[in-house]
Design an enzyme around this catalytic site. Structure first.
Site, PDB file in Angstrom:
ATOM      1  N   GLY A  61      -2.048  -5.742   8.632  1.00 11.22           N
ATOM      2  CA  GLY A  61      -3.285  -5.672   7.850  1.00 11.22           C
ATOM      3  C   GLY A  61      -3.202  -6.535   6.608  1.00 11.22           C
ATOM      4  NE  ARG A 106       2.948 -30.919  14.432  1.00 17.68           N
ATOM      5  CZ  ARG A 106       4.179 -31.205  14.831  1.00 17.68           C
ATOM      6  NH1 ARG A 106       5.210 -30.515  14.362  1.00 17.68           N
ATOM      7  NH2 ARG A 106       4.393 -32.155  15.705  1.00 17.68           N
ATOM      8  CB  CYS A 109       0.693  -2.677   4.731  1.00 23.94           C
ATOM      9  SG  CYS A 109       0.519  -3.780   6.147  1.00 23.94           S
ATOM     10  N   GLY A 110       2.165  -0.771   6.303  1.00 27.35           N
ATOM     11  CA  GLY A 110       2.845  -0.058   7.376  1.00 27.35           C
ATOM     12  C   GLY A 110       3.424  -1.022   8.404  1.00 27.35           C
ATOM     13  CB  THR A 111       1.943  -3.007  10.973  1.00 23.66           C
ATOM     14  OG1 THR A 111       0.711  -3.431  10.356  1.00 23.66           O
ATOM     15  CG2 THR A 111       1.729  -1.660  11.659  1.00 23.66           C
ATOM     16  N   GLY A 112       2.621  -4.636   8.211  1.00 25.09           N
ATOM     17  CA  GLY A 112       2.570  -6.019   7.722  1.00 25.09           C
ATOM     18  C   GLY A 112       1.366  -6.782   8.257  1.00 25.09           C
ATOM     19  CG  HIS A 123       9.021 -25.699  11.059  1.00 18.43           C
ATOM     20  ND1 HIS A 123       9.280 -25.677  12.420  1.00 18.43           N
ATOM     21  CD2 HIS A 123      10.129 -26.263  10.492  1.00 18.43           C
ATOM     22  CE1 HIS A 123      10.464 -26.213  12.660  1.00 18.43           C
ATOM     23  NE2 HIS A 123      11.021 -26.558  11.497  1.00 18.43           N
ATOM     24  CG  ASN A 124       4.462 -22.147   9.919  1.00 20.77           C
ATOM     25  OD1 ASN A 124       5.152 -21.164  10.189  1.00 20.77           O
ATOM     26  ND2 ASN A 124       4.118 -23.042  10.819  1.00 20.77           N
ATOM     27  NE  ARG A 131       3.376   4.237   7.881  1.00 22.67           N
ATOM     28  CZ  ARG A 131       2.082   4.499   7.666  1.00 22.67           C
ATOM     29  NH1 ARG A 131       1.148   3.902   8.379  1.00 22.67           N
ATOM     30  NH2 ARG A 131       1.741   5.373   6.732  1.00 22.67           N
ATOM     31  CG  ASP A 141      -0.392   0.160   2.521  1.00 20.94           C
ATOM     32  OD1 ASP A 141       0.854   0.293   2.619  1.00 20.94           O
ATOM     33  OD2 ASP A 141      -1.159   0.172   3.507  1.00 20.94           O
ATOM     34  CG  HIS A 142      -0.836   4.760   1.425  1.00 23.04           C
ATOM     35  ND1 HIS A 142      -1.939   3.931   1.468  1.00 23.04           N
ATOM     36  CD2 HIS A 142      -0.755   5.347   2.640  1.00 23.04           C
ATOM     37  CE1 HIS A 142      -2.514   4.025   2.657  1.00 23.04           C
ATOM     38  NE2 HIS A 142      -1.813   4.880   3.380  1.00 23.04           N
ATOM     39  NE  ARG A 192       9.385 -31.718  13.539  1.00 17.12           N
ATOM     40  CZ  ARG A 192      10.473 -31.253  12.941  1.00 17.12           C
ATOM     41  NH1 ARG A 192      10.980 -31.899  11.895  1.00 17.12           N
ATOM     42  NH2 ARG A 192      11.053 -30.141  13.363  1.00 17.12           N
ATOM     43  CG  HIS A 193       7.063 -29.321   9.765  1.00 18.45           C
ATOM     44  ND1 HIS A 193       7.046 -28.895  11.080  1.00 18.45           N
ATOM     45  CD2 HIS A 193       8.357 -29.569   9.461  1.00 18.45           C
ATOM     46  CE1 HIS A 193       8.280 -28.884  11.544  1.00 18.45           C
ATOM     47  NE2 HIS A 193       9.095 -29.287  10.583  1.00 18.45           N
TER      48      HIS A 193
HETATM   49  C1  RB5 Z   1      -1.891   2.601   6.474  1.00 16.40           C
HETATM   50  O1  RB5 Z   1      -1.861   3.810   7.161  1.00 16.40           O
HETATM   51  C2  RB5 Z   1      -1.702   1.452   7.443  1.00 16.40           C
HETATM   52  O2  RB5 Z   1      -2.835   1.301   8.236  1.00 16.40           O
HETATM   53  C3  RB5 Z   1      -1.403   0.169   6.689  1.00 16.40           C
HETATM   54  O3  RB5 Z   1      -0.284   0.351   5.908  1.00 16.40           O
HETATM   55  C4  RB5 Z   1      -1.117  -1.067   7.509  1.00 16.40           C
HETATM   56  O4  RB5 Z   1      -0.121  -0.820   8.454  1.00 16.40           O
HETATM   57  C5  RB5 Z   1      -2.253  -1.780   8.072  1.00 16.40           C
HETATM   58  O5  RB5 Z   1      -2.094  -2.862   8.680  1.00 16.40           O
END
Ligand code: RB5
Length: 152
Positions: free
Chosen positions: A72, A138, A67-70, A100-101, A111, A10-11, A134-135
């Site tokens: 979402g 699961r 994304c920002g955190t990965g 494993h997964n 971010r 995303d942005h 073994r994986h």
């Molecule tokens: C966008 O601002 C932010 O919410 C998105 O990139 C992401 O971090 C969501 O999980």
């Protein structure tokens, strides 16, 4: 090296995605950039769907979503049947989620980590191989949950 890699962002992660695309192209991977392509604000589930559906349709391929955190991205793409996505911030988990997964989509946050860590995570994920054995039971149970089965 000809492994197919679908990538999206995303942005919040445009610059990191572009850097990773260049990095993987230089390494010889077959990379398909599914956007976003501009800094305009977008909704991450749209790109999660693009990459997730591409990976499921193209057996043996892998996906990367940033994304920002990965988080979402991972939540959204894990709703697609056949996707096993992991949001990670360090190399050990990136390697083990392949081994494993049998994860087929890697998610991380622009971010949260810097570009050099992101490159190491991507290398670990793409170079590791699923160990099966073994994986497999699961991973099969995860698929059963996806189909609505109860495990107990
Ligand atoms: C966008 O601002 C932010 O919410 C998105 O990139 C992401 O971090 C969501 O999980």
């Amino acid at each position: 090296m000809s492994k197919k890699v679908y990538i999206g962002c995303d942005h919040a992660a445009l610059h990191m995605k572009n850097d990773i695309v260049g990095y993987l192209n230089d390494k010889g991977y077959d990379v398909e950039d599914m956007g976003t392509y501009t800094p305009d604000k977008v909704d991450y589930p749209v790109y999660a769907e693009k990459v997730g559906r591409a990976v499921v349709a193209d057996k043996g391929s892998l996906g990367i979503l940033i994304c920002g955190t990965g988080i979402g991205m991972s939540m959204a793409v894990n709703k697609i049947r056949g996707v096993r996505a992991a949001a990670v911030s360090e190399v050990y988990s990136a390697i083990l989620t392949r081994k494993h997964n049998d994860a087929n989509v890697l998610c991380f946050g622009a971010r949260v980590i810097g570009i050099e860590t992101a490159k190491m995570i991507v290398d670990g994920f793409l170079e590791a191989e699923y160990e099966g054995e073994r994986h497999a039971k699961r991973v099969g149970m995860i698929a059963a949950l996806e189909e609505g089965s109860s495990l107990s």
